[in-house]
Motif scaffolding. Sequence first.
Motif, PDB file in Angstrom:
ATOM      1  N   THR A 101       0.817  -1.216   0.000  1.00 30.77           N
ATOM      2  CA  THR A 101       0.000   0.000   0.000  1.00 30.77           C
ATOM      3  C   THR A 101       0.847   1.260   0.000  1.00 30.77           C
ATOM      4  O   THR A 101       0.602   2.179  -0.792  1.00 30.77           O
ATOM      5  CB  THR A 101      -0.939   0.011   1.215  1.00 30.77           C
ATOM      6  OG1 THR A 101      -1.775  -1.138   1.181  1.00 30.77           O
ATOM      7  CG2 THR A 101      -1.809   1.255   1.205  1.00 30.77           C
ATOM      8  N   MET A 102       1.852   1.321   0.880  1.00 33.17           N
ATOM      9  CA  MET A 102       2.657   2.535   0.976  1.00 33.17           C
ATOM     10  C   MET A 102       3.424   2.792  -0.320  1.00 33.17           C
ATOM     11  O   MET A 102       3.494   3.930  -0.800  1.00 33.17           O
ATOM     12  CB  MET A 102       3.623   2.456   2.154  1.00 33.17           C
ATOM     13  CG  MET A 102       4.309   3.780   2.464  1.00 33.17           C
ATOM     14  SD  MET A 102       5.385   3.725   3.906  1.00 33.17           S
ATOM     15  CE  MET A 102       6.827   2.952   3.205  1.00 33.17           C
ATOM     16  N   VAL A 103       3.980   1.742  -0.903  1.00 29.94           N
ATOM     17  CA  VAL A 103       4.735   1.895  -2.147  1.00 29.94           C
ATOM     18  C   VAL A 103       3.817   2.323  -3.291  1.00 29.94           C
ATOM     19  O   VAL A 103       4.148   3.219  -4.076  1.00 29.94           O
ATOM     20  CB  VAL A 103       5.471   0.587  -2.490  1.00 29.94           C
ATOM     21  CG1 VAL A 103       6.128   0.697  -3.858  1.00 29.94           C
ATOM     22  CG2 VAL A 103       6.514   0.257  -1.430  1.00 29.94           C
ATOM     23  N   LEU A 104       2.645   1.685  -3.393  1.00 30.27           N
ATOM     24  CA  LEU A 104       1.694   2.069  -4.440  1.00 30.27           C
ATOM     25  C   LEU A 104       1.220   3.510  -4.255  1.00 30.27           C
ATOM     26  O   LEU A 104       1.058   4.248  -5.232  1.00 30.27           O
ATOM     27  CB  LEU A 104       0.488   1.121  -4.418  1.00 30.27           C
ATOM     28  CG  LEU A 104       0.746  -0.313  -4.883  1.00 30.27           C
ATOM     29  CD1 LEU A 104      -0.494  -1.179  -4.655  1.00 30.27           C
ATOM     30  CD2 LEU A 104       1.148  -0.341  -6.349  1.00 30.27           C
ATOM     31  N   LEU A 105       1.023   3.902  -2.994  1.00 34.21           N
ATOM     32  CA  LEU A 105       0.580   5.269  -2.716  1.00 34.21           C
ATOM     33  C   LEU A 105       1.652   6.277  -3.122  1.00 34.21           C
ATOM     34  O   LEU A 105       1.341   7.361  -3.635  1.00 34.21           O
ATOM     35  CB  LEU A 105       0.247   5.406  -1.227  1.00 34.21           C
ATOM     36  CG  LEU A 105      -0.601   6.608  -0.811  1.00 34.21           C
ATOM     37  CD1 LEU A 105      -1.937   6.610  -1.540  1.00 34.21           C
ATOM     38  CD2 LEU A 105      -0.821   6.584   0.699  1.00 34.21           C
ATOM     39  N   ILE A 106       2.903   5.927  -2.917  1.00 39.91           N
ATOM     40  CA  ILE A 106       4.008   6.803  -3.326  1.00 39.91           C
ATOM     41  C   ILE A 106       4.022   6.953  -4.848  1.00 39.91           C
ATOM     42  O   ILE A 106       4.161   8.061  -5.382  1.00 39.91           O
ATOM     43  CB  ILE A 106       5.361   6.241  -2.824  1.00 39.91           C
ATOM     44  CG1 ILE A 106       5.463   6.429  -1.303  1.00 39.91           C
ATOM     45  CG2 ILE A 106       6.526   6.933  -3.515  1.00 39.91           C
ATOM     46  CD1 ILE A 106       6.693   5.803  -0.689  1.00 39.91           C
ATOM     47  N   ILE A 107       3.853   5.835  -5.556  1.00 38.90           N
ATOM     48  CA  ILE A 107       3.854   5.883  -7.023  1.00 38.90           C
ATOM     49  C   ILE A 107       2.722   6.764  -7.540  1.00 38.90           C
ATOM     50  O   ILE A 107       2.918   7.626  -8.409  1.00 38.90           O
ATOM     51  CB  ILE A 107       3.737   4.455  -7.599  1.00 38.90           C
ATOM     52  CG1 ILE A 107       4.989   3.645  -7.260  1.00 38.90           C
ATOM     53  CG2 ILE A 107       3.514   4.496  -9.112  1.00 38.90           C
ATOM     54  CD1 ILE A 107       4.895   2.176  -7.616  1.00 38.90           C
ATOM     55  N   ALA A 129       6.701  10.966  -0.643  1.00 40.34           N
ATOM     56  CA  ALA A 129       7.361  10.299   0.481  1.00 40.34           C
ATOM     57  C   ALA A 129       6.904  10.871   1.818  1.00 40.34           C
ATOM     58  O   ALA A 129       6.678  10.132   2.780  1.00 40.34           O
ATOM     59  CB  ALA A 129       8.875  10.438   0.340  1.00 40.34           C
ATOM     60  N   ALA A 130       6.763  12.199   1.887  1.00 40.61           N
ATOM     61  CA  ALA A 130       6.368  12.835   3.143  1.00 40.61           C
ATOM     62  C   ALA A 130       4.958  12.453   3.560  1.00 40.61           C
ATOM     63  O   ALA A 130       4.660  12.345   4.762  1.00 40.61           O
ATOM     64  CB  ALA A 130       6.480  14.353   3.012  1.00 40.61           C
ATOM     65  N   LEU A 131       4.085  12.229   2.589  1.00 33.56           N
ATOM     66  CA  LEU A 131       2.690  11.901   2.903  1.00 33.56           C
ATOM     67  C   LEU A 131       2.438  10.396   3.013  1.00 33.56           C
ATOM     68  O   LEU A 131       1.347   9.983   3.401  1.00 33.56           O
ATOM     69  CB  LEU A 131       1.763  12.490   1.836  1.00 33.56           C
ATOM     70  CG  LEU A 131       1.572  14.004   1.873  1.00 33.56           C
ATOM     71  CD1 LEU A 131       0.717  14.452   0.689  1.00 33.56           C
ATOM     72  CD2 LEU A 131       0.938  14.452   3.187  1.00 33.56           C
ATOM     73  N   SER A 132       3.422   9.587   2.662  1.00 29.98           N
ATOM     74  CA  SER A 132       3.185   8.142   2.617  1.00 29.98           C
ATOM     75  C   SER A 132       2.970   7.474   3.973  1.00 29.98           C
ATOM     76  O   SER A 132       2.157   6.555   4.071  1.00 29.98           O
ATOM     77  CB  SER A 132       4.336   7.456   1.874  1.00 29.98           C
ATOM     78  OG  SER A 132       5.568   7.615   2.568  1.00 29.98           O
ATOM     79  N   PRO A 133       3.667   7.881   5.040  1.00 31.77           N
ATOM     80  CA  PRO A 133       3.450   7.185   6.305  1.00 31.77           C
ATOM     81  C   PRO A 133       2.197   7.666   7.034  1.00 31.77           C
ATOM     82  O   PRO A 133       1.824   8.835   6.949  1.00 31.77           O
ATOM     83  CB  PRO A 133       4.704   7.528   7.122  1.00 31.77           C
ATOM     84  CG  PRO A 133       5.115   8.863   6.623  1.00 31.77           C
ATOM     85  CD  PRO A 133       4.757   8.880   5.153  1.00 31.77           C
ATOM     86  N   THR A 134       1.550   6.740   7.718  1.00 34.64           N
ATOM     87  CA  THR A 134       0.496   7.143   8.657  1.00 34.64           C
ATOM     88  C   THR A 134       1.167   7.610   9.932  1.00 34.64           C
ATOM     89  O   THR A 134       2.292   7.230  10.235  1.00 34.64           O
ATOM     90  CB  THR A 134      -0.464   5.979   8.946  1.00 34.64           C
ATOM     91  OG1 THR A 134       0.293   4.838   9.387  1.00 34.64           O
ATOM     92  CG2 THR A 134      -1.243   5.604   7.701  1.00 34.64           C
TER      93      THR A 134
END
Length: 409
Positions: A101-107, A129-134
Amino acid sequence: MDNYLLILTVIGVAGFAMTWMPQLSQKTGISYSVFFLCAGMVLYLAFPEVLPDPLPQHHNDLTLHLSELIVIISLMSAGIKIDQPFSLKAWRVPLKLIGFTMVLLIIVSVLFGYYFLNFALASAFLLAAALSPTDPVLASDVQVGPPNDSEKSKTKFVLTAEAGLNDGMAFPFVWLAILIGQSVSSGELDIWEWLGYDILYKISSATVIGYLLGTGVGYVIFTLSKKYKSLNSTDGLLAITSTLFVYGLTEFAHGYGFIAVFIFAITLRHFEKDHDYHQKLHAFTDQTERFLLASLLLVFGGMIVRGVLNFLTWEMALFSVIFVFLARPLLTYLILIPEKYSQPEKRAISFFGIKGLGSIFYLAFAFKKFNFSNQNEIWATVCFTILLSIVFHGFTAPKAMQKVTEQKS
């Protein structure tokens, strides 16, 4: 008016009010982050020339270190209260959320940032990258309770573990954004060095250091203390001091301190799982975290009314709306389809990918390392995304978590 005394008074009142905020949130069904955000906005409107300048662009180092401090304490707090011991099977879902999920969200975010917002490629990567982590800081309403809590919730465990893991796992992508920016002038981008050093070495070294120090500290306070009474400790302060020690040592070794702190907390938590001392460690970190959070949310409210959103365009606002309400929920839900969770649990895990102070840290860190283009626009987009998350998740998280718990009981 004496500015220093006013600041002390405001911080004191905020910390005083935070004492009762968890109960107020439970009663009203509104996260206390909403109350402090609104209070910060009102204060900065009422005392525009007295309170300190809240804009992160003007105080990058201070923004960096304050956000860094609360994130590492929050990671310790999250790790020390997870009752589920680590195993690939038990932690399968949080690991899937990190790995997929995090990688796809970054893409997806990079594509939006580059093609829709017209950011430079490095800036688009940084935004993603900045928005990817919860965020482990603002997610207390969706996290597990204290150590050995009688309430067992798979939903809260997944959200807590995800927030604990992905704050560190986003770091390699922040470094990739920095390297892409530097490559524009140098003409070189060594992707293999990034894979080997920024991913393999920094993650593995942080994991090893966190585990070894967690085991060592656990041995001292739970095993040696039985033999040597002078080592007995009833002081929750150890939670904060060990957090700073683990973080600092890992950073000296060029590992990711966020990962090390969370691994340390998990390892220490399960050294002697049923010991009452874990309650004191959690209570101290929780109280420290909430005090810092109250102060920083006031500043964030000031950022909103003092102009951090001045560079926000309708395209950036639309990106934030899509990110919070469509991209994160949809990508997470797709990952959860094969899992044996109820529909309410899947929807809760998908929707409550709360964004917060970790994103602010990553921006301040990256801007210190490289002079990115579109800095004001990135700040505006990230802060608007955090604002959306605080407001909408703040009004829905307590009630939603209660509803999911009631349906499972």
